[in-house]
Design an enzyme around this catalytic site. Structure first.
Site, PDB file in Angstrom:
ATOM      1  CD  GLU A  56      -2.351   1.362   2.812  1.00 36.79           C
ATOM      2  OE1 GLU A  56      -3.228   2.225   2.993  1.00 36.79           O
ATOM      3  OE2 GLU A  56      -1.985   0.570   3.713  1.00 36.79           O
ATOM      4  CE  LYS A 109      -8.540   1.820   3.240  1.00 34.66           C
ATOM      5  NZ  LYS A 109      -7.503   2.183   4.217  1.00 34.66           N
ATOM      6  CB  CYS A 138      -5.197  -0.443   4.889  1.00 35.94           C
ATOM      7  SG  CYS A 138      -4.745  -0.098   6.607  1.00 35.94           S
TER       8      CYS A 138
END
Length: 564
Positions: free
Chosen positions: A314, A378, A435
């Site tokens: 990430e 995301k 995440c």
């Protein structure tokens, strides 16, 4: 005033009598806890909750949860006499204290993130380490109060506690963006045999089972017949054995088959967080990624010749790589023809007139050329970490405060309606997560568009950066929760983390390859195939859990009526 005397007060609900303890050492402890009050009662609840956190990864001490929840039962027994309002108030306070202890002991490592840029965020450390558990503890207070509403003597109160606590855990995972970290079901969800139940009823179903099993021995200290005292514990042991037996039968004897023609290289650079996002380090960071990517994983392998896909974690770069031709050219020169790079990266969209730029925490796919391929943005951002919640945004910025990630205005969430399966040449369709998106059971596979069949991904991809939390339980808990998603969905998990833990998990939850926390390295690995068909949980979601809750409610109410 004794429990017997208080039970004679007017205005009680039917069956407000506490379960009285039997004789023996355990009964003496139970009676002492039941008769506690004031600060002493709060201290017992807080310490019991903190003890329960030892059942979570990386410790996995399930007996700690047994002691913790038995104490919770006896505390609620002690709150069972008095007028309804007083009883419910006592239950809320006990539940809040238990939850505060549980979450503080399980999430203390969040404080490490406040020390990465200590000069700016250290002052707020108590808000994360104490404030967050204090707020989330209200869910447990509500769960204890719900349990008290259907409380009774004997085994019925175990079902009542399971109803209240499991329901509150589901709410904690969904309300106000949700935060299902260390949900109680993880006490079972880290054992290979026991975690297989998640394929049937998911994390929250495991949560209800964990509460029932761990709280059942509380009845051993209750007066009554031997059958009434021992039957709940024996039933709990049988349920645990059946769950383990199902898991053992579900696991194949050999490894899962792998996807032909796919060879992954996971790159774990182990970059420190305080250096990672400094623009002056951009060249060194990119060179480090490229050097690691081209490193032979073993003496009989050379460079990138024998891998098909390279994966970086990430937010790999402290700059916008899609706007940097020089960086893209360097990557293109490092990627042989036909190879694919999958990387986390911040990206920006050009603003419309009068608007500010929008930044996204994304996964990019890059081929030699370089050619930018499919993108995933995301969807589920971290409040205060990646953005400031709407009502607080203007106020906090006026005070000169910002989110942890140094992006002007914070990240913008990707569109949930437009959330797509990531398409990567040479790979099955990818269910992409970034995440902590991987801790949400219901958000792994995108919902089907109206009138369309559900998407059928071939793997879960999780890119993350746990460097914020150092060598603490946090990264280990994160990996364990992501691992359980593989079992729930019947999909392999590929996880690449900046500082670890990186690895591949097959669709039965077995870790086939991994890199430990806090090391630099690469991992060459095959990709396990997804399971044929879809698991029950993948098809029905939390419907089985809802039926389990309804069953617990029915049992609790039936026990209450019998005791009335």
């Amino acid at each position: 005033m004794t429990h017997q005397a208080r039970a004679a007060e007017p205005g009680l609900r039917v069956d407000a009598r506490p379960s009285m303890p039997a004789s023996g050492p355990l009964a003496g402890i139970a009676q002492w806890i039941m008769l506690s009050s004031g600060i002493g009662r709060l201290a017992i609840a807080l310490l019991a909750g903190a003890l329960g956190a030892l059942a979570m990864p990386p410790f996995g001490l399930f007996p700690a949860l047994v002691v913790s929840l038995c104490v919770a039962v006896w505390l609620l027994d002690g709150a069972s006499a008095g007028r309804l309002r007083r009883t419910l108030t006592a239950s809320v306070v006990i539940g809040w204290a238990w939850g505060f202890g549980y979450l503080t002991a399980g999430l203390w490592w969040l404080g490490a993130a406040f020390l990465v840029e200590a000069e700016e965020f250290a002052w707020a450390l108590p808000l994360g380490v104490i404030g967050l558990p204090a707020v989330l503890g209200l869910f447990y207070g509500a769960g204890f109060a719900l349990a008290r509403l259907v409380w009774s003597q004997g085994a019925g109160r175990i079902a009542a506690l399971a109803l209240g606590l499991a329901g509150s855990e589901w709410l904690r995972g969904h309300l106000f963006t949700g935060f299902p970290w260390n949900t109680l079901g993880m006490a079972l969800g880290q054992n290979l045999w026991l975690m297989q139940g998640a394929a049937l009823f998911g994390l929250y179903g495991l949560t209800l089972v964990a509460i029932l099993v761990a709280a059942a021995p509380a009845t051993l200290a209750t007066a009554g017949t031997a059958r009434g005292r021992f039957a709940p514990t024996l039933a709990a042991a049988l349920a645990l054995a059946l769950l383990a037996g199902f898991g053992a039968a579900r696991l194949p004897a050999g490894p899962d088959p792998v996807v032909a023609g796919v060879r992954l290289r996971l790159v774990q650079p182990n970059l420190e967080q305080d250096a990672k996002f400094r623009p002056e380090n951009r060249e060194d960071i990119l060179d480090r990624y490229i050097e690691l990517s081209d490193r032979a994983a073993s003496p009989d392998r050379t460079g990138l010749a024998d891998v098909t896909h390279v994966i970086w974690p990430e937010s790999a770069f402290p700059f916008l790589i899609q706007r940097d031709p020089k960086a893209l050219a360097k990557i293109a020169n490092a990627l042989p023809p036909g190879k694919q790079l999958i990387t986390g990266a911040a990206r920006a969209e050009e603003p419309l007139p009068g608007e500010r730029p929008r930044y996204f925490n994304s996964i990019l796919t890059i081929a030699s050329g370089p050619t930018l391929g499919d993108i995933y943005d995301k969807v589920h951002l971290v409040p205060f970490g990646e953005y400031l919640p709407g009502p607080l945004d203007a106020i906090l910025r006026a005070l000169g405060l910002r989110q942890f990630v140094s992006i002007p205005g914070g990240f913008t969430a990707g569109s949930r309606a437009g959330q797509q399966i990531l398409k990567v040449p040479g790979l099955p369709p990818v269910a992409a997560t970034i995440c902590y998106e991987a801790i949400f059971p219901s958000e792994i596979v995108p919902a089907a568009a109206a009138g369309a069949p559900p998407p059928v991904p071939g793997l879960i991809l999780n890119l993350t950066n746990d460097a914020w939390f150092g060598d603490t339980p946090g990264p280990r808990q994160h990996f364990a929760q992501a691992r359980l998603r593989a079992v729930e969905e019947g999909l392999p998990l590929v996880r690449d983390a900046n500082t670890g833990i990186s690895g591949v998990v097959d669709p039965h939850g077995r870790v086939t390859a991994s890199l430990p926390l806090g090391v630099e390295g690469i991992l060459d690995t095959a990709l396990p195939e997804r399971l044929p068909g879809r698991t029950l949980y993948a098809r029905l979601g939390d419907i089985p859990f809802a039926l389990m809750l309804a069953t617990a409610l029915t049992f609790a109410l039936a026990a209450r009526r019998r005791r009335a």
